[in-house]
Design a protein around this motif. Structure first.
Motif, PDB file in Angstrom:
ATOM      1  N   ILE A   4      48.535  24.472  30.789  1.00  0.00           N
ATOM      2  CA  ILE A   4      47.753  24.832  31.972  1.00  0.00           C
ATOM      3  C   ILE A   4      47.205  26.256  31.867  1.00  0.00           C
ATOM      4  N   THR A   5      47.981  27.151  31.287  1.00  0.00           N
ATOM      5  CA  THR A   5      47.548  28.533  31.125  1.00  0.00           C
ATOM      6  C   THR A   5      46.301  28.609  30.244  1.00  0.00           C
ATOM      7  N   ASP A   6      46.321  27.878  29.136  1.00  0.00           N
ATOM      8  CA  ASP A   6      45.159  27.853  28.242  1.00  0.00           C
ATOM      9  C   ASP A   6      43.940  27.234  28.926  1.00  0.00           C
ATOM     10  N   LEU A   7      44.175  26.185  29.704  1.00  0.00           N
ATOM     11  CA  LEU A   7      43.065  25.529  30.407  1.00  0.00           C
ATOM     12  C   LEU A   7      42.409  26.467  31.425  1.00  0.00           C
ATOM     13  N   ILE A   8      43.226  27.187  32.171  1.00  0.00           N
ATOM     14  CA  ILE A   8      42.700  28.121  33.164  1.00  0.00           C
ATOM     15  C   ILE A   8      41.922  29.235  32.470  1.00  0.00           C
ATOM     16  N   GLU A   9      42.491  29.773  31.390  1.00  0.00           N
ATOM     17  CA  GLU A   9      41.807  30.827  30.634  1.00  0.00           C
ATOM     18  C   GLU A   9      40.455  30.328  30.123  1.00  0.00           C
ATOM     19  N   HIS A  10      40.450  29.151  29.526  1.00  0.00           N
ATOM     20  CA  HIS A  10      39.222  28.585  28.972  1.00  0.00           C
ATOM     21  C   HIS A  10      38.173  28.386  30.073  1.00  0.00           C
ATOM     22  N   TYR A  11      38.599  27.867  31.200  1.00  0.00           N
ATOM     23  CA  TYR A  11      37.693  27.646  32.331  1.00  0.00           C
ATOM     24  C   TYR A  11      37.069  28.964  32.802  1.00  0.00           C
ATOM     25  N   LEU A  12      37.893  29.991  32.962  1.00  0.00           N
ATOM     26  CA  LEU A  12      37.375  31.290  33.422  1.00  0.00           C
ATOM     27  C   LEU A  12      36.422  31.907  32.401  1.00  0.00           C
ATOM     28  N   LYS A  13      36.735  31.758  31.127  1.00  0.00           N
ATOM     29  CA  LYS A  13      35.842  32.298  30.087  1.00  0.00           C
ATOM     30  C   LYS A  13      34.515  31.557  30.069  1.00  0.00           C
ATOM     31  N   GLN A  14      34.535  30.244  30.310  1.00  0.00           N
ATOM     32  CA  GLN A  14      33.275  29.486  30.387  1.00  0.00           C
ATOM     33  C   GLN A  14      32.426  29.969  31.550  1.00  0.00           C
ATOM     34  N   ILE A  15      33.039  30.186  32.699  1.00  0.00           N
ATOM     35  CA  ILE A  15      32.306  30.674  33.865  1.00  0.00           C
ATOM     36  C   ILE A  15      31.722  32.054  33.571  1.00  0.00           C
ATOM     37  N   LEU A  16      32.510  32.916  32.937  1.00  0.00           N
ATOM     38  CA  LEU A  16      32.034  34.258  32.590  1.00  0.00           C
ATOM     39  C   LEU A  16      30.846  34.195  31.641  1.00  0.00           C
ATOM     40  N   GLN A  17      30.899  33.311  30.650  1.00  0.00           N
ATOM     41  CA  GLN A  17      29.806  33.179  29.688  1.00  0.00           C
ATOM     42  C   GLN A  17      28.516  32.730  30.354  1.00  0.00           C
ATOM     43  N   SER A  18      28.626  31.853  31.327  1.00  0.00           N
ATOM     44  CA  SER A  18      27.421  31.340  31.976  1.00  0.00           C
ATOM     45  C   SER A  18      26.909  32.251  33.092  1.00  0.00           C
ATOM     46  N   SER A  19      27.674  33.279  33.420  1.00  0.00           N
ATOM     47  CA  SER A  19      27.275  34.208  34.479  1.00  0.00           C
ATOM     48  C   SER A  19      26.222  35.192  33.964  1.00  0.00           C
ATOM     49  N   SER A  29      43.317  30.779  45.532  1.00  0.00           N
ATOM     50  CA  SER A  29      43.789  29.492  46.060  1.00  0.00           C
ATOM     51  C   SER A  29      42.882  28.338  45.630  1.00  0.00           C
ATOM     52  N   ASP A  30      41.557  28.573  45.580  1.00  0.00           N
ATOM     53  CA  ASP A  30      40.635  27.526  45.137  1.00  0.00           C
ATOM     54  C   ASP A  30      40.902  27.139  43.686  1.00  0.00           C
ATOM     55  N   LEU A  31      41.133  28.151  42.865  1.00  0.00           N
ATOM     56  CA  LEU A  31      41.406  27.896  41.449  1.00  0.00           C
ATOM     57  C   LEU A  31      42.752  27.179  41.277  1.00  0.00           C
ATOM     58  N   ALA A  32      43.731  27.576  42.073  1.00  0.00           N
ATOM     59  CA  ALA A  32      45.037  26.915  42.022  1.00  0.00           C
ATOM     60  C   ALA A  32      44.902  25.445  42.426  1.00  0.00           C
ATOM     61  N   ASP A  33      44.088  25.171  43.447  1.00  0.00           N
ATOM     62  CA  ASP A  33      43.858  23.779  43.863  1.00  0.00           C
ATOM     63  C   ASP A  33      43.175  22.983  42.749  1.00  0.00           C
ATOM     64  N   LYS A  34      42.194  23.600  42.109  1.00  0.00           N
ATOM     65  CA  LYS A  34      41.445  22.922  41.050  1.00  0.00           C
ATOM     66  C   LYS A  34      42.362  22.486  39.907  1.00  0.00           C
ATOM     67  N   PHE A  35      43.349  23.334  39.585  1.00  0.00           N
ATOM     68  CA  PHE A  35      44.243  23.038  38.464  1.00  0.00           C
ATOM     69  C   PHE A  35      45.605  22.503  38.918  1.00  0.00           C
ATOM     70  N   SER A  36      45.736  22.235  40.204  1.00  0.00           N
ATOM     71  CA  SER A  36      46.994  21.711  40.770  1.00  0.00           C
ATOM     72  C   SER A  36      48.195  22.553  40.340  1.00  0.00           C
ATOM     73  N   CYS A  37      48.082  23.844  40.587  1.00  0.00           N
ATOM     74  CA  CYS A  37      49.180  24.744  40.252  1.00  0.00           C
ATOM     75  C   CYS A  37      49.371  25.739  41.399  1.00  0.00           C
ATOM     76  N   VAL A  38      50.370  26.558  41.296  1.00  0.00           N
ATOM     77  CA  VAL A  38      50.621  27.569  42.321  1.00  0.00           C
ATOM     78  C   VAL A  38      49.757  28.799  42.038  1.00  0.00           C
ATOM     79  N   PRO A  39      49.387  29.555  43.084  1.00  0.00           N
ATOM     80  CA  PRO A  39      48.566  30.755  42.870  1.00  0.00           C
ATOM     81  C   PRO A  39      49.186  31.773  41.910  1.00  0.00           C
TER      82      PRO A  39
END
Length: 153
Positions: A4-19, A29-39
């Motif tokens: 899950i840690t790698d998935l969250i990192e990868h997701y954030l890096k993708q968003i950063l690249q497209s920004s 909290s939104d990100l935690a909901d998206k990945f079904s994890c705790v904040p």
């Protein structure tokens, strides 16, 4: 399968690249909901994978309406990087800081993935089985000389 840690990192890096601004503002909290994890899992990813040594500036506001802003800090020209290495590495350097410099240079594509791996292996405490502060001094000399040689390509 990535954790899950790698998935969250990868997701954030993708968003950063497209920004277009090179930064992203997210709700924990939104990100935690998206990945079904705790904040706190989000906090862990950001505090370990998005550090200044790794080329990121993180700003956080807690509470209602709070956010996390992650901004990519780009490296300057090659000459400036060589000067930065001379100043930052100095006379001695610990393994964490050295790995942060290597990571940042790899992310900016100044060194290849293979070169980064070789450098991390060479400067690791497992390779440099010497007492402190001698280990940090040798690591600094080795890192500085190798990076300068690699960046002259």
């Amino acid at each position: 399968m990535p954790n899950i840690t790698d998935l969250i990192e990868h997701y954030l890096k993708q968003i950063l690249q497209s920004s277009s601004e090179g930064s992203v503002e997210i709700q924990r909290s939104d990100l935690a909901d998206k990945f079904s994890c705790v904040p706190s899992q989000i906090n862990y990813v950001i505090s370990t994978r998005f550090t200044l040594e790794k080329g990121y500036y993180v700003e956080s506001k807690r509470g209602g309406g709070g956010y996390i802003r992650i901004q990519r800090v780009d490296l300057p020209s090659l000459a400036t990087i060589q000067q930065y290495i001379q100043q930052t590495v100095g006379y001695e350097i610990d393994q964490t800081t050295a790995e942060g410099i290597i990571y940042q240079l790899e992310e900016a594509r100044f060194i290849t993935k293979r070169e980064a791996h070789l450098l991390r292996t060479a400067i690791s405490r497992e390779s440099l089985t010497l007492p402190l502060p001698l280990r940090d001094q040798i690591r600094a000399k080795l890192l500085k000389a190798t990076l300068i040689a690699l960046l002259v390509k």
